[in-house]
Design an enzyme around this catalytic site. Structure first.
Site, short mmCIF file in Angstrom:
data_model
loop_
_atom_site.label_atom_id
_atom_site.label_comp_id
_atom_site.label_asym_id
_atom_site.label_seq_id
_atom_site.Cartn_x
_atom_site.Cartn_y
_atom_site.Cartn_z
N LYS A 221 -7.22 11.50 -0.09
CA LYS A 221 -7.39 11.28 -1.60
C LYS A 221 -6.91 9.80 -1.44
O LYS A 221 -6.28 9.50 -1.65
CB LYS A 221 -5.63 11.78 -1.89
CG LYS A 221 -5.52 12.16 -3.27
CD LYS A 221 -5.66 10.99 -4.39
CE LYS A 221 -4.77 10.52 -4.40
NZ LYS A 221 -5.29 9.08 -5.70
N GLU B 230 2.01 2.65 6.32
CA GLU B 230 1.53 1.11 5.74
C GLU B 230 1.44 0.25 4.49
O GLU B 230 0.74 0.74 3.55
CB GLU B 230 -0.65 1.33 6.43
CG GLU B 230 -0.26 1.28 7.54
CD GLU B 230 -1.38 1.51 8.16
OE1 GLU B 230 -2.95 0.88 7.40
OE2 GLU B 230 -1.69 1.20 9.68
N CYS C 236 -2.89 -7.33 2.13
CA CYS C 236 -1.65 -6.00 1.79
C CYS C 236 -1.04 -7.49 3.56
O CYS C 236 0.30 -8.26 2.48
CB CYS C 236 -1.19 -5.37 2.29
SG CYS C 236 -2.56 -5.32 3.92
N GLU D 160 6.09 -8.30 -3.82
CA GLU D 160 4.41 -9.01 -3.86
C GLU D 160 3.97 -8.21 -5.49
O GLU D 160 4.10 -8.56 -6.26
CB GLU D 160 4.37 -7.79 -3.22
CG GLU D 160 2.55 -8.04 -2.71
CD GLU D 160 2.50 -5.76 -1.86
OE1 GLU D 160 3.13 -5.07 -2.79
OE2 GLU D 160 1.70 -6.62 -1.23
P1 NAD Z 1 -0.36 2.81 -4.74
O1 NAD Z 1 1.47 2.81 -3.82
O2 NAD Z 1 -0.26 2.68 -6.28
O3 NAD Z 1 -1.35 4.01 -4.66
C1 NAD Z 1 -1.64 3.91 -3.00
C2 NAD Z 1 -2.31 5.92 -3.58
O4 NAD Z 1 -0.99 6.57 -3.89
C3 NAD Z 1 -2.91 5.81 -4.42
O5 NAD Z 1 -4.00 6.97 -4.16
C4 NAD Z 1 -2.45 6.42 -5.22
O6 NAD Z 1 -3.03 6.84 -5.77
C5 NAD Z 1 -1.49 7.40 -4.63
N1 NAD Z 1 0.12 7.77 -4.96
C6 NAD Z 1 0.55 6.67 -5.91
N2 NAD Z 1 1.80 7.40 -6.37
C7 NAD Z 1 1.79 9.01 -5.33
C8 NAD Z 1 2.72 9.80 -5.48
N3 NAD Z 1 3.81 9.45 -6.08
N4 NAD Z 1 2.59 10.83 -4.70
C9 NAD Z 1 1.51 10.77 -3.64
N5 NAD Z 1 0.55 9.60 -3.85
C10 NAD Z 1 0.86 8.43 -4.97
O7 NAD Z 1 -0.66 1.50 -3.99
P2 NAD Z 1 -2.45 0.79 -4.49
O8 NAD Z 1 -1.18 -0.15 -5.72
O9 NAD Z 1 -3.59 1.26 -4.29
O10 NAD Z 1 -2.16 -0.82 -3.42
C11 NAD Z 1 -1.45 -1.78 -3.09
C12 NAD Z 1 -0.53 -1.82 -2.47
O11 NAD Z 1 -1.47 -0.89 -1.34
C13 NAD Z 1 0.10 -2.79 -2.72
O12 NAD Z 1 1.92 -2.35 -2.17
C14 NAD Z 1 -0.24 -3.15 -0.74
O13 NAD Z 1 0.11 -3.68 -0.35
C15 NAD Z 1 -0.71 -2.28 0.08
N6 NAD Z 1 -1.07 -2.14 0.90
C16 NAD Z 1 -0.69 -1.83 2.54
C17 NAD Z 1 -1.60 -2.27 3.88
C18 NAD Z 1 -1.13 -2.00 5.15
O14 NAD Z 1 -1.47 -2.14 6.13
N7 NAD Z 1 0.55 -2.22 5.25
C19 NAD Z 1 -2.79 -2.00 3.14
C20 NAD Z 1 -3.15 -2.20 1.87
C21 NAD Z 1 -2.33 -2.01 0.75
#
Ligand code: NAD
Length: 501
Positions: free
Chosen positions: A193, A269, A303, A405
């Site tokens: 997804k 992550e 990230c 963040e």
């Molecule tokens: P997000 O958590 O909003 O969304 C990530 C994914 O989760 C998307 O596909 C979204 O549709 C899905 N999602 C959202 N709510 C959900 C729920 N309740 N149940 C199931 N799925 C759900 O994150 P984002 O805004 O897409 O990404 C940015 C974040 O990701 C930042 O916090 C960044 O630091 C983090 N990030 C971490 C790493 C790492 O390796 N640690 C790498 C990249 C990004």
């Protein structure tokens, strides 16, 4: 190719026919009958319509994966799976320009970044894990039983079954393939997804996987949002065996609650508030170049970016002046402009969030050294999601802008006086993903880096990744480690065979 997104164009005209990106379930393309818009953050134009997977489509994908997990894929050999992975890598390479166009259209990132980082790493992820499973070993222990008999215990890895993979928008192909490749390598079936903001490269990946001839149901793609949509339906299903997720910490927490119900394996992550520490003995130019990269790469939407920069007091003023000068030379432009350094943020919604922090910084009393607003171009980019790269100083460590963040092109620079002080300040964070140390003193490099409470510390570099090393975060930044054999462990049911000889 129905699913191929239009390459981003500078032409102001809307595209004649807007493509429809479909889900891929059980080896077939599925039009779910409900769609959402995919918008280009460069100019606000429509790129594609995307089919949203409802509960029925998600259930169908899970059933297909569960059937496939019990079929021929379960008995596939390591060589067969490695060959499939290489075939997928070759397939991405053959459509390299399509993948670059997809990443650029969805995110607005510089074309050179999509070429050298996103798509290149997408390919490398498949090749790395294909090679790794062919050479991976397992533990064997020999011991003596109570009756004097010889005992041999050895460890085998079996597929977990069906894995739900939920990925974010910031490095769409790189982060998705980072999980899809090892999951398939270990003989699992997956339901992927991608983020609703970046559906295009995942759709191309499904096309490549279909062409590679994997059995139906081994790889499924569902599009949609998180809450009350595909993400939630997937992560709350009792019929998947594990969830691997990259995204925000609070989303991770929501998913973990759902996974707790079935005591499922999870790998997370999550977010970061990473620090870069520059000692006075650092190679000054290298540190400036490094902090420029770690603050502004991908418009700060990595990230691992450093939003907190600590500089030893004797070089603080010089460092801030040099970083300001370099920041003001950054070229914020169209993704395909020559010499472009920075594109827009991923969406207008994310721009609103980042700009709210630019405002908060002022409200909290920060000095805005550079940027702090929205660039004005006088062309279609004014309808895009651009912000200025921004440097701030003068905030206490308790300020929200220093603790939360932001995920944009902004860093706060603060002076420090002693090694012990800076280590304490770096670790005074709810997050623990990554850190950077800039010094030419070898002993200090070892001493300081080993005391950071983070999953990775870079010394005199940033974002350099050997894919065989463990990757993940401490505290709110994640759970578990992936990479190399750590991925092989997560994507397996590890079983011990104990034999009396
Ligand atoms: P997000 O958590 O909003 O969304 C990530 C994914 O989760 C998307 O596909 C979204 O549709 C899905 N999602 C959202 N709510 C959900 C729920 N309740 N149940 C199931 N799925 C759900 O994150 P984002 O805004 O897409 O990404 C940015 C974040 O990701 C930042 O916090 C960044 O630091 C983090 N990030 C971490 C790493 C790492 O390796 N640690 C790498 C990249 C990004």
């Amino acid at each position: 190719m129905v699913n191929t997104p239009l390459p981003k164009s500078r032409a102001a005209k809307p595209p004649a026919a807007v493509p429809l990106l479909r889900c891929f379930v059980d080896g077939a393309w599925v039009d779910t009958g409900k769609s959402f818009d995919n918008i280009n953050p460069v100019n606000g134009q429509l790129i594609s319509h995307v089919c949203e997977a409802g509960q029925d489509t998600v259930n169908a994908a899970i059933s297909a994966a569960n059937r496939a997990a019990q079929g021929s894929w379960k008995h596939s050999t390591v060589s067969e799976r490695a060959a499939f992975l290489h075939c997928i890598a070759d397939g991405i390479e053959q459509r390299f320009d399509d993948f670059v166009a997809a990443e650029v259209a969805d995110t607005g990132r510089p074309v050179h970044q999509a070429r050298t980082l996103d798509v290149a790493r997408g390919i490398a992820n498949f090749r790395t894990f294909a090679d790794l499973i062919k050479t991976s070993s397992s533990d064997l222990f020999q011991s003596d039983g109570p009756d004097g008999a010889k005992i041999m215990s050895y460890v085998i890895r079996k597929p977990l079954g069906t894995i739900g993979i939920i990925s974010p928008w910031n490095l769409p192909l790189l982060l998705l393939t980072w999980k899809v490749a090892p999951a398939l390598a270990m003989g699992n079936c997956v339901i992927a997804k991608p983020s609703e903001e970046t559906p295009s490269s995942a759709t191309l990946l499904a096309e490549v996987i279909q062409a590679a001839g994997l059995p139906n149901g081994v790889f499924n793609l569902i599009h949609g949002f998180g809450p009350d949509s595909a993400g939630q339906f997937l992560s709350t299903s009792p019929h998947i065996d594990a969830i691997t997720f990259t995204g925000e910490s609070r989303t991770g927490s929501t998913i973990m609650k759902a996974a707790a119900e079935g005591v499922k394996e999870v790998s997370f992550e999550l977010g970061g508030k990473n620090a870069a520490v520059v000692f006075a003995d650092a190679d000054f130019e290298a540190a400036i170049a490094g902090v420029m990269k770690s603050s502004f790469t991908n418009s700060g939407q990595v990230c691992l970016c450093s939003e907190r920069v600590y500089v030893e007091r004797p070089i603080f003023d010089r460092f801030v002046a040099a970083l300001k000068s370099r920041t003001e030379q950054l070229r914020v432009d169209f993704p395909d402009a020559e010499g472009v350094d920075m594109g827009p943020l991923v969406s207008h919604a994310h721009r609103d969030k980042v700009l709210s922090y630019y405002k908060l910084a002022r409200d909290e009393g920060a000095t805005v050294v550079s940027g702090g607003g929205v660039p004005v171009f006088g062309d279609e980019r004014d309808q895009g999601a651009y912000v200025q790269p921004t440097i701030i100083t003068g905030l206490p460590d308790t300020a929200r802008c220093v603790r939360e963040e932001i995920f944009g092109p902004i860093c706060h620079i603060s002076p420090f006086d002693t090694e012990a002080e800076v280590i304490e300040r770096v670790n005074d964070s709810a997050y623990g993903l990554a850190g950077c140390v800039w010094t030419t003193n070898l002993s200090r490099a070892h001493r300081v880096s080993s005391q950071f409470e983070t999953g990775i510390v870079w010394v005199n570099t940033w974002f350099t990744r050997d894919l065989r090393t463990p990757f993940g975060g401490a505290k709110l930044s994640g759970l578990g480690r992936e990479g190399g054999r750590y991925s092989l462990d997560f994507y397996s049911e590890i079983s011990t065979i104990c034999m009396k000889l």
